[in-house]
Scaffold this active site. Structure first.
Site, PDB file in Angstrom:
ATOM      1  N   ARG A 164       0.821  -1.237   0.000  1.00  0.00           N
ATOM      2  CA  ARG A 164       0.000   0.000   0.000  1.00  0.00           C
ATOM      3  C   ARG A 164       0.845   1.273   0.000  1.00  0.00           C
ATOM      4  O   ARG A 164       0.477   2.272   0.614  1.00  0.00           O
ATOM      5  CB  ARG A 164      -0.950   0.032   1.201  1.00  0.00           C
ATOM      6  CG  ARG A 164      -2.015  -1.039   1.190  1.00  0.00           C
ATOM      7  CD  ARG A 164      -2.990  -0.873   0.034  1.00  0.00           C
ATOM      8  NE  ARG A 164      -4.108  -1.777   0.171  1.00  0.00           N
ATOM      9  CZ  ARG A 164      -4.113  -3.040  -0.246  1.00  0.00           C
ATOM     10  NH1 ARG A 164      -3.050  -3.552  -0.834  1.00  0.00           N
ATOM     11  NH2 ARG A 164      -5.206  -3.778  -0.103  1.00  0.00           N
ATOM     12  N   SER A 238     -10.729  -0.166   2.754  1.00  0.00           N
ATOM     13  CA  SER A 238     -10.048  -0.259   4.061  1.00  0.00           C
ATOM     14  C   SER A 238      -9.620   1.136   4.493  1.00  0.00           C
ATOM     15  O   SER A 238      -8.951   1.839   3.740  1.00  0.00           O
ATOM     16  CB  SER A 238      -8.795  -1.130   3.958  1.00  0.00           C
ATOM     17  OG  SER A 238      -9.132  -2.422   3.527  1.00  0.00           O
ATOM     18  N   GLU A 334      -4.845   4.326   5.708  1.00  0.00           N
ATOM     19  CA  GLU A 334      -4.565   4.040   4.295  1.00  0.00           C
ATOM     20  C   GLU A 334      -5.134   5.152   3.406  1.00  0.00           C
ATOM     21  O   GLU A 334      -4.541   5.562   2.421  1.00  0.00           O
ATOM     22  CB  GLU A 334      -5.189   2.691   3.883  1.00  0.00           C
ATOM     23  CG  GLU A 334      -4.984   2.413   2.395  1.00  0.00           C
ATOM     24  CD  GLU A 334      -5.789   1.251   1.850  1.00  0.00           C
ATOM     25  OE1 GLU A 334      -5.600   0.119   2.302  1.00  0.00           O
ATOM     26  OE2 GLU A 334      -6.600   1.491   0.927  1.00  0.00           O
TER      27      GLU A 334
HETATM   28  P1  FAD Z   1      -8.428   9.047  -5.739  1.00  0.00           P
HETATM   29  O1  FAD Z   1      -9.143   8.633  -4.521  1.00  0.00           O
HETATM   30  O2  FAD Z   1      -9.112   9.991  -6.654  1.00  0.00           O
HETATM   31  O3  FAD Z   1      -7.021   9.657  -5.325  1.00  0.00           O
HETATM   32  C1  FAD Z   1      -6.207   9.022  -4.367  1.00  0.00           C
HETATM   33  C2  FAD Z   1      -4.901   9.827  -4.212  1.00  0.00           C
HETATM   34  O4  FAD Z   1      -4.128   9.749  -5.402  1.00  0.00           O
HETATM   35  C3  FAD Z   1      -5.136  11.317  -3.990  1.00  0.00           C
HETATM   36  O5  FAD Z   1      -4.108  11.779  -3.154  1.00  0.00           O
HETATM   37  C4  FAD Z   1      -5.011  11.925  -5.382  1.00  0.00           C
HETATM   38  O6  FAD Z   1      -4.628  13.285  -5.373  1.00  0.00           O
HETATM   39  C5  FAD Z   1      -3.933  11.047  -5.994  1.00  0.00           C
HETATM   40  N1  FAD Z   1      -4.074  10.837  -7.454  1.00  0.00           N
HETATM   41  C6  FAD Z   1      -5.137  10.299  -8.099  1.00  0.00           C
HETATM   42  N2  FAD Z   1      -4.865  10.186  -9.417  1.00  0.00           N
HETATM   43  C7  FAD Z   1      -3.616  10.660  -9.603  1.00  0.00           C
HETATM   44  C8  FAD Z   1      -2.765  10.803 -10.744  1.00  0.00           C
HETATM   45  N3  FAD Z   1      -3.150  10.458 -11.977  1.00  0.00           N
HETATM   46  N4  FAD Z   1      -1.521  11.326 -10.563  1.00  0.00           N
HETATM   47  C9  FAD Z   1      -1.093  11.699  -9.323  1.00  0.00           C
HETATM   48  N5  FAD Z   1      -1.861  11.606  -8.210  1.00  0.00           N
HETATM   49  C10 FAD Z   1      -3.104  11.087  -8.349  1.00  0.00           C
HETATM   50  N6  FAD Z   1      -7.452  -0.413  -2.698  1.00  0.00           N
HETATM   51  C11 FAD Z   1      -6.661  -1.512  -2.759  1.00  0.00           C
HETATM   52  O7  FAD Z   1      -5.430  -1.399  -2.844  1.00  0.00           O
HETATM   53  N7  FAD Z   1      -7.190  -2.765  -2.715  1.00  0.00           N
HETATM   54  C12 FAD Z   1      -8.521  -2.988  -2.605  1.00  0.00           C
HETATM   55  O8  FAD Z   1      -8.960  -4.138  -2.568  1.00  0.00           O
HETATM   56  C13 FAD Z   1      -9.386  -1.852  -2.548  1.00  0.00           C
HETATM   57  N8  FAD Z   1     -10.718  -2.018  -2.409  1.00  0.00           N
HETATM   58  C14 FAD Z   1     -11.524  -0.917  -2.332  1.00  0.00           C
HETATM   59  C15 FAD Z   1     -12.909  -1.125  -2.192  1.00  0.00           C
HETATM   60  C16 FAD Z   1     -13.767  -0.058  -2.106  1.00  0.00           C
HETATM   61  C17 FAD Z   1     -15.246  -0.295  -1.961  1.00  0.00           C
HETATM   62  C18 FAD Z   1     -13.250   1.276  -2.184  1.00  0.00           C
HETATM   63  C19 FAD Z   1     -14.174   2.447  -2.129  1.00  0.00           C
HETATM   64  C20 FAD Z   1     -11.881   1.489  -2.301  1.00  0.00           C
HETATM   65  C21 FAD Z   1     -10.996   0.394  -2.375  1.00  0.00           C
HETATM   66  N9  FAD Z   1      -9.609   0.551  -2.502  1.00  0.00           N
HETATM   67  C22 FAD Z   1      -8.796  -0.555  -2.596  1.00  0.00           C
HETATM   68  C23 FAD Z   1      -9.004   1.899  -2.510  1.00  0.00           C
HETATM   69  C24 FAD Z   1      -9.019   2.596  -3.907  1.00  0.00           C
HETATM   70  O9  FAD Z   1      -9.896   1.966  -4.780  1.00  0.00           O
HETATM   71  C25 FAD Z   1      -7.640   2.647  -4.551  1.00  0.00           C
HETATM   72  O10 FAD Z   1      -6.707   3.281  -3.704  1.00  0.00           O
HETATM   73  C26 FAD Z   1      -7.643   3.365  -5.901  1.00  0.00           C
HETATM   74  O11 FAD Z   1      -6.405   3.180  -6.546  1.00  0.00           O
HETATM   75  C27 FAD Z   1      -7.911   4.859  -5.783  1.00  0.00           C
HETATM   76  O12 FAD Z   1      -8.091   5.375  -7.095  1.00  0.00           O
HETATM   77  P2  FAD Z   1      -8.839   6.729  -7.363  1.00  0.00           P
HETATM   78  O13 FAD Z   1      -8.720   7.033  -8.823  1.00  0.00           O
HETATM   79  O14 FAD Z   1     -10.215   6.689  -6.829  1.00  0.00           O
HETATM   80  O15 FAD Z   1      -7.949   7.750  -6.532  1.00  0.00           O
HETATM   81  N1  EPU Z   2     -11.701  -9.988  10.024  1.00  0.00           N
HETATM   82  C1  EPU Z   2     -12.378 -10.060  11.219  1.00  0.00           C
HETATM   83  N2  EPU Z   2     -13.288  -9.076  11.490  1.00  0.00           N
HETATM   84  C2  EPU Z   2     -13.558  -8.050  10.638  1.00  0.00           C
HETATM   85  C3  EPU Z   2     -12.856  -7.992   9.413  1.00  0.00           C
HETATM   86  C4  EPU Z   2     -11.920  -8.970   9.128  1.00  0.00           C
HETATM   87  O1  EPU Z   2     -12.156 -10.950  12.008  1.00  0.00           O
HETATM   88  O2  EPU Z   2     -14.401  -7.213  10.950  1.00  0.00           O
HETATM   89  C5  EPU Z   2     -10.755 -11.067   9.680  1.00  0.00           C
HETATM   90  C6  EPU Z   2     -11.306 -11.913   8.520  1.00  0.00           C
HETATM   91  O3  EPU Z   2     -12.143 -12.943   8.969  1.00  0.00           O
HETATM   92  C7  EPU Z   2     -10.056 -12.427   7.848  1.00  0.00           C
HETATM   93  C8  EPU Z   2      -9.015 -11.319   8.129  1.00  0.00           C
HETATM   94  O4  EPU Z   2      -9.548 -10.513   9.187  1.00  0.00           O
HETATM   95  O5  EPU Z   2      -9.629 -13.612   8.424  1.00  0.00           O
HETATM   96  C9  EPU Z   2      -8.706 -10.488   6.911  1.00  0.00           C
HETATM   97  O6  EPU Z   2      -9.917  -9.925   6.388  1.00  0.00           O
HETATM   98  P1  EPU Z   2     -10.168  -9.769   4.801  1.00  0.00           P
HETATM   99  O7  EPU Z   2      -9.866 -11.043   4.097  1.00  0.00           O
HETATM  100  O8  EPU Z   2     -11.523  -9.186   4.630  1.00  0.00           O
HETATM  101  O9  EPU Z   2      -9.057  -8.771   4.321  1.00  0.00           O
HETATM  102  P2  EPU Z   2      -8.452  -7.452   4.971  1.00  0.00           P
HETATM  103  O10 EPU Z   2      -7.089  -7.766   5.487  1.00  0.00           O
HETATM  104  O11 EPU Z   2      -9.401  -6.844   5.923  1.00  0.00           O
HETATM  105  C10 EPU Z   2      -7.227  -6.682   2.816  1.00  0.00           C
HETATM  106  C11 EPU Z   2      -7.059  -5.388   2.068  1.00  0.00           C
HETATM  107  C12 EPU Z   2      -8.249  -5.162   1.136  1.00  0.00           C
HETATM  108  C13 EPU Z   2      -8.308  -6.313   0.140  1.00  0.00           C
HETATM  109  C14 EPU Z   2      -8.464  -7.634   0.915  1.00  0.00           C
HETATM  110  C15 EPU Z   2      -8.391  -8.845   0.002  1.00  0.00           C
HETATM  111  C16 EPU Z   2      -5.701  -3.906   3.400  1.00  0.00           C
HETATM  112  C17 EPU Z   2      -5.662  -2.717   4.293  1.00  0.00           C
HETATM  113  N3  EPU Z   2      -6.910  -4.280   2.985  1.00  0.00           N
HETATM  114  O12 EPU Z   2      -8.349  -6.522   3.678  1.00  0.00           O
HETATM  115  O13 EPU Z   2      -8.018  -3.953   0.430  1.00  0.00           O
HETATM  116  O14 EPU Z   2      -9.358  -6.149  -0.773  1.00  0.00           O
HETATM  117  O15 EPU Z   2      -7.397  -7.755   1.897  1.00  0.00           O
HETATM  118  O16 EPU Z   2      -7.091  -9.060  -0.419  1.00  0.00           O
HETATM  119  O17 EPU Z   2      -4.657  -4.462   3.084  1.00  0.00           O
HETATM  120  C18 EPU Z   2      -8.334  -1.589   0.496  1.00  0.00           C
HETATM  121  O18 EPU Z   2      -7.104  -1.481   0.516  1.00  0.00           O
HETATM  122  O19 EPU Z   2      -9.105  -0.597   0.480  1.00  0.00           O
HETATM  123  C19 EPU Z   2      -8.940  -2.932   0.509  1.00  0.00           C
HETATM  124  C20 EPU Z   2     -10.249  -3.138   0.533  1.00  0.00           C
END
Ligand code: FAD
Ligand code: EPU
Length: 338
Positions: A164, A238, A334
């Site tokens: 991250r 997250s 994050e």
């Molecule tokens: P924004 O939110 O618009 O911007 C984020 C930051 O980047 C800001 O500081 C912005 O100024 C900067 N920025 C954006 N675009 C540029 C650019 N082109 N050049 C320079 N700076 C820029 N993340 C994960 O890693 N794994 C996940 O599984 C995951 N699951 C998600 C699930 C949900 C439901 C949500 C809402 C978010 C999740 N995220 C996850 C977080 C998010 O989707 C990512 O961080 C994504 O890359 C953000 O992209 P964005 O275009 O929305 O960025």
């Molecule tokens: N868990 C609990 N209670 C909760 C939530 C989770 O006990 O309320 C336990 C789950 O049962 C599981 C473990 O924690 O055993 C991990 O949970 P999960 O698999 O949902 O993944 P996470 O670690 O919470 C991370 C990333 C996600 C990504 C998933 C899948 C980070 C900060 N988050 O979540 O990324 O989608 O793994 O790989 O690393 C994001 O970055 O925004 C994001 C959604």
């Protein structure tokens, strides 16, 4: 270029925070990026690049120029027998790119299906999920330095990708506009299916070879069952990173809580599940006004409608305090706070 004053951002951030940008514009070409920087300079205000707004928390109205990235285009720039090199403009929706790769049978990014946001933002926190990170397929990106107007191509090593994080979330935070990203996809992919939930989903397919499309479908199904859809409930995924601790700290934690989840993180360190720690502190499903902790996933903070960024930060602070008091573990945010 059209500059709008006091522009509402509620539909442009997935937390659905009701804030305005003092000035707002969109950029669809490299020339427009340059012009937008010039305008922010003339008005003497800060500039914020906005992608999908899915990793942002606005504490209040933004007092400067918000520049929404609409640089579009996806093209195959090179091919070999084994690989395909695809250059994607930063304003392309990440999941559209993943879908395009999967439809062509190219492997590498299928585990990153359904992550919201733009391709230009993907390298910033090196998006990851279900055993993969974008760095695994990343070749290079083209960045525009906002202060000097110079361009630089960053190789994978130069981006300093980590869990991250990257150079763009640290040393070069806010300094560059990521214009395009090039990825290398595999024509004969090795699928990453070790993640427990994916393995379980795919175990139902017994009569044929598993494809990248099967992995994408499994990931989509798992994500939909766990994470709230921002269209229905404001959130930014997250809210905190999973904390990394030493082997010594882990064994201390396990003495008190034997069921603590941990994943090896190399070099005598272990990643914990922040969601589990928050859950064990009793926060899951709790609500303070319109700010809350999601009922299925304690790592996701949500906006039930009229929460402000400050309400969410207040709740986040309380969560950090209780995890620190109960486990002696510091949770790092994050989401990018603006
Ligand atoms: P924004 O939110 O618009 O911007 C984020 C930051 O980047 C800001 O500081 C912005 O100024 C900067 N920025 C954006 N675009 C540029 C650019 N082109 N050049 C320079 N700076 C820029 N993340 C994960 O890693 N794994 C996940 O599984 C995951 N699951 C998600 C699930 C949900 C439901 C949500 C809402 C978010 C999740 N995220 C996850 C977080 C998010 O989707 C990512 O961080 C994504 O890359 C953000 O992209 P964005 O275009 O929305 O960025
Ligand atoms: N868990 C609990 N209670 C909760 C939530 C989770 O006990 O309320 C336990 C789950 O049962 C599981 C473990 O924690 O055993 C991990 O949970 P999960 O698999 O949902 O993944 P996470 O670690 O919470 C991370 C990333 C996600 C990504 C998933 C899948 C980070 C900060 N988050 O979540 O990324 O989608 O793994 O790989 O690393 C994001 O970055 O925004 C994001 C959604």
């Amino acid at each position: 270029m059209k500059i709008t004053e006091n522009y509402p951002l509620k539909t442009l951030n997935t937390f659905a925070l009701n804030v305005d940008a003092k000035y707002f514009t969109t950029v669809a070409s490299k020339d427009e990026i340059k012009q937008s920087v010039e305008i922010a300079r003339q008005k003497d205000v800060p500039l914020l690049i906005l992608g999908g707004g899915s990793n942002l928390l606005f504490e209040s109205d933004f007092p400067g120029l918000v520049v929404r990235n609409e640089l579009k285009g996806t093209s195959v720039i090179d091919q070999t027998d084994d690989s395909v090199f695809v250059k994607v403009m930063g304003g392309e929706i990440w999941d559209d790119f993943v879908k395009y790769c999967v439809e062509n049978g190219w492997g590498g990014v299928e585990n990153l299906s359904l992550i919201p946001g733009t391709t230009g933002a993907a390298p910033i926190q090196n998006i990851g999920a279900y055993g993969a990170e974008q760095k695994d397929s990343f070749v290079e990106l083209e960045a525009y330095f906002l202060k000097t107007g110079k361009r630089k191509v960053f190789s994978n090593n130069e981006c300093m990708f980590g869990y991250r994080t990257s150079i763009f979330k640290e040393k070069l935070k806010g300094e560059v506009f990521i214009e395009s990203v090039t990825f290398k996809l595999d024509r004969k992919p090795t699928l990453k299916t070790e993640y427990g939930a994916i393995e379980r989903e795919l175990s139902q397919i017994k009569d044929r070879k598993i494809t990248v499309s099967d992995v994408r479908n499994a990931v989509i199904k798992i994500r939909r069952s766990k994470l709230p859809d921002p269209v229905e409930l404001g959130n930014a995924g997250s809210f905190f990173k999973n904390p990394v601790v030493t082997a010594g700290k882990l064994s201390e934690l396990k003495t008190k809580s034997p069921d603590i989840i941990s994943y090896s993180f190399g070099n005598d360190s272990f990643k914990l599940a922040a969601g589990q720690l928050i859950d064990k502190c009793g926060w899951k499903g709790r609500r303070e006004g319109d700010a809350g902790v999601h009922k299925n996933q304690a790592l996701v903070l949500v906006n039930y409608g009229n929460a402000t960024g400050k309400d969410i930060l207040l709740l986040a602070g309380k969560i950090q305090k209780s995890v620190l008091e109960k486990f002696g573990v510091k949770l790092e945010t994050e989401v990018n706070v603006v």
